[in-house]
Write a protein that holds these residues in place. Sequence first.
Motif, mmCIF file in Angstrom:
data_model
loop_
_atom_site.group_PDB
_atom_site.id
_atom_site.type_symbol
_atom_site.label_atom_id
_atom_site.label_comp_id
_atom_site.label_asym_id
_atom_site.label_seq_id
_atom_site.Cartn_x
_atom_site.Cartn_y
_atom_site.Cartn_z
ATOM 1 N N LEU A 28 -34.870 -0.528 6.254
ATOM 2 C CA LEU A 28 -34.998 -1.216 4.967
ATOM 3 C C LEU A 28 -35.768 -2.506 5.182
ATOM 4 O O LEU A 28 -35.383 -3.332 6.011
ATOM 5 C CB LEU A 28 -33.617 -1.536 4.389
ATOM 6 C CG LEU A 28 -33.600 -2.421 3.135
ATOM 7 C CD1 LEU A 28 -34.293 -1.735 1.959
ATOM 8 C CD2 LEU A 28 -32.166 -2.794 2.783
ATOM 9 N N ASP A 29 -36.854 -2.671 4.444
ATOM 10 C CA ASP A 29 -37.619 -3.921 4.435
ATOM 11 C C ASP A 29 -37.284 -4.610 3.118
ATOM 12 O O ASP A 29 -37.832 -4.275 2.066
ATOM 13 C CB ASP A 29 -39.116 -3.619 4.565
ATOM 14 C CG ASP A 29 -39.969 -4.876 4.760
ATOM 15 O OD1 ASP A 29 -39.443 -5.993 4.607
ATOM 16 O OD2 ASP A 29 -41.169 -4.726 5.056
ATOM 17 N N LEU A 30 -36.346 -5.535 3.175
ATOM 18 C CA LEU A 30 -35.797 -6.190 1.986
ATOM 19 C C LEU A 30 -36.625 -7.420 1.631
ATOM 20 O O LEU A 30 -36.938 -8.220 2.509
ATOM 21 C CB LEU A 30 -34.345 -6.598 2.257
ATOM 22 C CG LEU A 30 -33.627 -7.160 1.055
ATOM 23 C CD1 LEU A 30 -32.652 -6.134 0.519
ATOM 24 C CD2 LEU A 30 -32.909 -8.420 1.433
ATOM 25 N N ALA A 31 -36.948 -7.561 0.345
ATOM 26 C CA ALA A 31 -37.821 -8.644 -0.124
ATOM 27 C C ALA A 31 -39.125 -8.584 0.673
ATOM 28 O O ALA A 31 -39.551 -9.546 1.288
ATOM 29 C CB ALA A 31 -37.137 -10.001 -0.016
ATOM 30 N N CYS A 32 -39.733 -7.412 0.634
ATOM 31 C CA CYS A 32 -40.818 -7.057 1.553
ATOM 32 C C CYS A 32 -42.156 -7.727 1.277
ATOM 33 O O CYS A 32 -43.035 -7.686 2.135
ATOM 34 C CB CYS A 32 -41.003 -5.547 1.563
ATOM 35 S SG CYS A 32 -41.525 -4.871 -0.034
ATOM 36 N N GLY A 33 -42.341 -8.319 0.116
ATOM 37 C CA GLY A 33 -43.635 -8.927 -0.188
ATOM 38 C C GLY A 33 -44.732 -7.886 -0.127
ATOM 39 O O GLY A 33 -44.625 -6.824 -0.731
#
Length: 172
Positions: A28-33
């Motif tokens: 999971l790449d959270l708040a990935c931009g």
Amino acid sequence: MLNIHNKNNPCDIIIKACDHIKKNSEILDLACGNGHNGRFLLELGHNLTFIDRDTSYLSNLKNVEIITTDLENNDKWPLGKRQFDAVLVINYLYRPIFKNILNSVKSGGYLIYETFAIGNEIYGKPSNPNFLLDIDELKMVEKYDFEIIKYNHGLVENPKPAIKQSIIARKK
């Protein structure tokens, strides 16, 4: 609320974490931009879920899951009880969801977290204490059954000078 990314290369903490993450992991790449950290892991053969309030930068990606949501204005955690082999959070801090983030890491999985910390005020933004980690704040993961593998708090030079705190922690 703050999410500033180096637009090209993955963060150093992501590269260091690669030694720990098993091949073909669910990440999971959270708040990935713009997703540059997750894209790097995708190229290494991992399965990625990207989440951010603006996912337009990710429209060209194939074979990934993309969740568009505002994590700070959503009454319900958008991932439910889903868990991942690794959760990465870079340059983002919103304390009310921190426990949800920790619960999203599978047993034996990894939390890779890096963001700005107290002391960054002298280097510019962010300077608001709401977006700066307190000294040793990330070490609190130990209370949630995580073992700290790598921790740092201090000056980083790239992509620009800043005070940051980073951690790689394994969930027991």
